[in-house]
Design a protein around this motif. Structure first.
Motif, PDB file in Angstrom:
ATOM      1  N   GLN A 130      29.875  -1.046  75.312  1.00 29.29           N
ATOM      2  CA  GLN A 130      30.097  -2.490  75.334  1.00 29.29           C
ATOM      3  C   GLN A 130      30.821  -2.919  76.606  1.00 29.29           C
ATOM      4  N   TRP A 164      23.120  -4.932  85.049  1.00 28.82           N
ATOM      5  CA  TRP A 164      23.336  -6.220  84.380  1.00 28.82           C
ATOM      6  C   TRP A 164      23.860  -7.260  85.368  1.00 28.82           C
ATOM      7  N   LEU A 216      29.533  -8.429  75.828  1.00 29.38           N
ATOM      8  CA  LEU A 216      28.163  -7.950  75.660  1.00 29.38           C
ATOM      9  C   LEU A 216      28.151  -6.583  75.004  1.00 29.38           C
ATOM     10  N   ASP A 217      27.372  -6.441  73.945  1.00 29.00           N
ATOM     11  CA  ASP A 217      27.082  -5.131  73.372  1.00 29.00           C
ATOM     12  C   ASP A 217      25.769  -4.684  73.992  1.00 29.00           C
ATOM     13  N   GLU A 218      25.754  -3.492  74.590  1.00 26.81           N
ATOM     14  CA  GLU A 218      24.547  -3.043  75.293  1.00 26.81           C
ATOM     15  C   GLU A 218      23.332  -2.990  74.386  1.00 26.81           C
ATOM     16  N   LYS A 219      23.532  -2.864  73.089  1.00 22.53           N
ATOM     17  CA  LYS A 219      22.402  -2.858  72.156  1.00 22.53           C
ATOM     18  C   LYS A 219      21.546  -4.114  72.307  1.00 22.53           C
ATOM     19  N   SER A 220      22.192  -5.214  72.661  1.00 23.25           N
ATOM     20  CA  SER A 220      21.489  -6.501  72.705  1.00 23.25           C
ATOM     21  C   SER A 220      20.444  -6.575  73.812  1.00 23.25           C
ATOM     22  N   ILE A 221      20.478  -5.657  74.772  1.00 22.59           N
ATOM     23  CA  ILE A 221      19.518  -5.734  75.876  1.00 22.59           C
ATOM     24  C   ILE A 221      18.431  -4.654  75.785  1.00 22.59           C
ATOM     25  N   TRP A 222      18.387  -3.935  74.642  1.00 22.40           N
ATOM     26  CA  TRP A 222      17.370  -2.904  74.451  1.00 22.40           C
ATOM     27  C   TRP A 222      16.520  -3.216  73.219  1.00 22.40           C
ATOM     28  N   GLY A 225      17.605  -2.456  69.703  1.00 23.26           N
ATOM     29  CA  GLY A 225      18.998  -2.040  69.877  1.00 23.26           C
ATOM     30  C   GLY A 225      19.182  -0.556  70.110  1.00 23.26           C
ATOM     31  N   ASN A 294      29.273   1.500  65.650  1.00 19.23           N
ATOM     32  CA  ASN A 294      28.483   1.071  66.804  1.00 19.23           C
ATOM     33  C   ASN A 294      27.503   2.118  67.314  1.00 19.23           C
TER      34      ASN A 294
END
Length: 354
Positions: A130, A164, A216-222, A225, A294
């Protein structure tokens, strides 16, 4: 053999018989096929790992002796690292046989050796990274002129942050520095750091112990998730010379993943015990609960994401051109272990051809 006095036809037949005879005798003397390069179980296995919750499978396996159990007479030599580039140096230098590591340094190790020195043999963790910030930062543009930290230059989170920032047109407008995770926590508390892109449990520690919030949680861009935070790679030479040892390591890994997913409370206890032994401190219950929430502990390396991860390195400015990753994975040993355990196999799509 004397043949000078024979007539032409007789001579031809004699020569043919001689060739056949020679061929037969050569076959009988030939050793085993060259492809059989295995040297049996290794005397020792030098295994790298990090004191992070994203390395939970490694920590559980060590705590519960699941690796040693399957390795039998092979001596396990665990070696702690704080970030991926250090482990890559040890692996390419020959002082390490296999390591749990982030996807970014794993790709770098493959690229630096022109696709020769290492192979991706399993996944271990998806998710668990994150971008956490001071409460006053509410949007990407608020980071302009601020100091943002990642664990080490070129590590997985460093690549993710810089990619990012490039996507947000913020490259060069944000000061990105590298700091060990424990020092980042202290620096954030002291107001010397404005934000950090970190793996678990450090993102949770900054949130719960230092008052940070998640931007930002990196899951949100994959997609779905899912992205590989930690994978397992091995030196190609070690894999070729000691396939039984590698398979035993993978058997221990699958057992560790099963343990962690079937009894999360016991897994958290095992991870905390290992973290205390490695760092001198254990995590608060709230921190380890948040960190475990997470991540997904899985043997699937999510191979299909690696071409994009390689492109991200170029977008982040870590390399000039995206490294080639085709041929990186050798998931045959893992799939053999999974099949024997009655589990679904994993896919090498995206990494299965050179």
């Amino acid at each position: 053999m004397r043949i000078s006095g024979l007539r032409p036809r007789v001579l031809a037949v004699a020569l043919s018989l001689a060739v056949v005879a020679a061929g037969c005798s050569r076959v009988e003397r030939d050793p085993a096929p060259a492809a059989a390069t295995g040297k049996g179980p290794a005397a020792e296995l030098r295994l790298g790992y990090f004191p992070n919750v994203t390395h939970a499978a490694a920590l559980v396996g060590l705590d519960q002796n699941l690796f040693s159990k399957d390795l039998g007479s092979t001596k396990l030599v665990p070696t702690k690292f704080n970030a991926g580039p250090e482990a890559v140096g040890a692996l390419l230098g020959g002082s390490l046989d296999a390591t749990f590591i982030g996807s970014g340094p794993a790709i770098n190790a493959y690229a630096k050796s022109n696709g020769e020195a290492v192979r991706l043999i399993a996944g271990t963790t998806s998710g668990g990274a994150q971008l956490v910030v001071k409460p006053g930062i509410t949007k990407p543009e608020d980071l302009i002129g601020k100091r943002v930290v990642t664990p080490q230059l070129g590590n997985t989170q460093d690549v993710s942050l810089k990619k990012w920032l490039a996507d947000k047109w913020l490259t060069g407008k944000v000061t990105v520095t590298n700091l060990e995770n424990a020092l980042t926590l202290d620096s954030f508390k002291e107001g010397k750091v404005d934000a950090a892109w970190l793996p678990e449990p450090w993102s949770s520690r900054l949130v719960l112990d230092a008052g940070a919030k998640v931007l930002l949680d990196e899951k949100s861009i994959w997609p779905e998730g899912k992205f590989p935070t930690t994978v397992l790679i091995v030196r190609t030479q070690f894999l070729e010379e000691h396939p039984e040892t590698v398979k035993a390591l993978l058997s221990g890994l699958v057992a560790s993943i099963d343990f962690a997913n079937k009894d999360k409370a016991a897994a958290k206890t095992a991870v905390n015990k290992q973290l205390k032994a490695l760092t001198g401190k254990e995590l608060k219950p709230a921190v380890i609960d948040r960190a475990f929430g997470n991540i997904e502990i899985t043997a699937d390396p999510l191979a299909a994401t690696f071409p994009q991860l390689a492109k991200d390195q170029a977008s982040a400015g870590i390399v000039k051109e995206a490294p080639k990753v085709a041929g990186f994975a050798d998931l045959g040993p893992l799939n053999a272990v999974l099949t024997a355990a009655g589990k679904p196999t994993v896919d090498a799509a995206g990494l299965d051809t050179k």
